[in-house]
Design a protein around this motif. Sequence first.
Motif, PDB file in Angstrom:
ATOM      1  N   ASP A   3     -26.407 -19.043 -18.469  1.00 36.74           N
ATOM      2  CA  ASP A   3     -25.275 -18.129 -18.369  1.00 36.74           C
ATOM      3  C   ASP A   3     -24.142 -18.743 -17.566  1.00 36.74           C
ATOM      4  OD1 ASP A   3     -26.828 -16.255 -19.742  1.00 36.74           O
ATOM      5  OD2 ASP A   3     -27.471 -15.266 -17.900  1.00 36.74           O
ATOM      6  N   VAL A   4     -24.506 -19.370 -16.423  1.00 33.42           N
ATOM      7  CA  VAL A   4     -23.488 -19.923 -15.529  1.00 33.42           C
ATOM      8  C   VAL A   4     -23.946 -21.257 -14.958  1.00 33.42           C
ATOM      9  CG1 VAL A   4     -22.569 -17.664 -14.842  1.00 33.42           C
ATOM     10  CG2 VAL A   4     -24.372 -18.723 -13.473  1.00 33.42           C
ATOM     11  N   ARG A   5     -22.957 -22.019 -14.535  1.00 33.69           N
ATOM     12  CA  ARG A   5     -23.168 -23.208 -13.714  1.00 33.69           C
ATOM     13  C   ARG A   5     -22.241 -23.041 -12.519  1.00 33.69           C
ATOM     14  NH1 ARG A   5     -21.808 -28.105 -17.215  1.00 33.69           N
ATOM     15  NH2 ARG A   5     -20.499 -26.599 -18.252  1.00 33.69           N
ATOM     16  N   GLN A  29     -30.242 -25.145  -5.540  1.00 37.65           N
ATOM     17  CA  GLN A  29     -30.264 -26.481  -4.966  1.00 37.65           C
ATOM     18  C   GLN A  29     -29.295 -26.537  -3.794  1.00 37.65           C
ATOM     19  OE1 GLN A  29     -29.610 -29.408  -8.026  1.00 37.65           O
ATOM     20  NE2 GLN A  29     -31.013 -28.393  -9.424  1.00 37.65           N
ATOM     21  N   VAL A  30     -29.798 -27.043  -2.679  1.00 38.49           N
ATOM     22  CA  VAL A  30     -28.997 -27.106  -1.456  1.00 38.49           C
ATOM     23  C   VAL A  30     -29.185 -28.477  -0.834  1.00 38.49           C
ATOM     24  CG1 VAL A  30     -28.674 -26.137   0.851  1.00 38.49           C
ATOM     25  CG2 VAL A  30     -29.327 -24.638  -1.047  1.00 38.49           C
ATOM     26  N   GLU A  42     -27.683 -23.629 -11.904  1.00 40.99           N
ATOM     27  CA  GLU A  42     -27.526 -23.514 -13.349  1.00 40.99           C
ATOM     28  C   GLU A  42     -28.555 -22.521 -13.835  1.00 40.99           C
ATOM     29  OE1 GLU A  42     -27.514 -27.209 -15.460  1.00 40.99           O
ATOM     30  OE2 GLU A  42     -26.082 -28.123 -14.084  1.00 40.99           O
ATOM     31  N   GLY A  43     -28.095 -21.437 -14.464  1.00 39.69           N
ATOM     32  CA  GLY A  43     -29.038 -20.428 -14.944  1.00 39.69           C
ATOM     33  C   GLY A  43     -28.393 -19.074 -15.103  1.00 39.69           C
ATOM     34  N   ILE A  70     -18.667 -21.490 -13.296  1.00 36.33           N
ATOM     35  CA  ILE A  70     -18.416 -21.660 -14.725  1.00 36.33           C
ATOM     36  C   ILE A  70     -19.259 -20.644 -15.485  1.00 36.33           C
ATOM     37  CG2 ILE A  70     -18.496 -23.265 -16.666  1.00 36.33           C
ATOM     38  CD1 ILE A  70     -18.545 -25.513 -14.393  1.00 36.33           C
ATOM     39  N   ASP A  71     -18.587 -19.663 -16.078  1.00 34.46           N
ATOM     40  CA  ASP A  71     -19.256 -18.642 -16.879  1.00 34.46           C
ATOM     41  C   ASP A  71     -19.260 -19.136 -18.320  1.00 34.46           C
ATOM     42  OD1 ASP A  71     -19.813 -16.425 -18.541  1.00 34.46           O
ATOM     43  OD2 ASP A  71     -19.113 -15.043 -16.986  1.00 34.46           O
ATOM     44  N   GLN A  72     -20.423 -19.553 -18.786  1.00 36.79           N
ATOM     45  CA  GLN A  72     -20.521 -20.155 -20.112  1.00 36.79           C
ATOM     46  C   GLN A  72     -20.579 -19.116 -21.228  1.00 36.79           C
ATOM     47  OE1 GLN A  72     -22.480 -24.380 -19.326  1.00 36.79           O
ATOM     48  NE2 GLN A  72     -23.978 -22.769 -19.330  1.00 36.79           N
ATOM     49  N   LEU A  73     -20.756 -17.846 -20.888  1.00 40.49           N
ATOM     50  CA  LEU A  73     -20.740 -16.800 -21.900  1.00 40.49           C
ATOM     51  C   LEU A  73     -19.331 -16.276 -22.135  1.00 40.49           C
ATOM     52  CD1 LEU A  73     -24.003 -14.870 -20.974  1.00 40.49           C
ATOM     53  CD2 LEU A  73     -23.689 -16.697 -22.651  1.00 40.49           C
ATOM     54  N   ASP A  74     -18.591 -16.059 -21.037  1.00 42.35           N
ATOM     55  CA  ASP A  74     -17.206 -15.595 -21.157  1.00 42.35           C
ATOM     56  C   ASP A  74     -16.224 -16.751 -21.280  1.00 42.35           C
ATOM     57  OD1 ASP A  74     -17.883 -12.947 -21.118  1.00 42.35           O
ATOM     58  OD2 ASP A  74     -17.600 -12.712 -18.962  1.00 42.35           O
TER      59      ASP A  74
END
Length: 107
Positions: A3-5, A29-30, A42-43, A70-74
Amino acid sequence: MEDVRVYGDFHRITPKIYEQIKDANPFDQVEYDGDVLRVDHEGHYLMIDDFIEAIRDLLPENGYGHVEYIDQLDWVVTRYTIKPGKIEEKIVLIDNVVDAHQRNYGL
């Protein structure tokens, strides 16, 4: 597809500041090196508002940070710039980012 990165880096994060924010950190991740905090996800959608507000409130005078959400759906990128006491937000359509890169640098 995720959905997002989300990628971010925060500078001038002292060990004391890191201890105050680490339990509120929603990122998968940190990486922390004693001055710079880097985060990555990412997820599924991730709520980051409380976390970046806490950083905003704790940053020293010369501290700063950036987050790319980064919204990969919108198909939208939200860019956050974090400074002591201030968060600036800019929303850019992903197509506009690609077009600008192509115009400036080619493919």
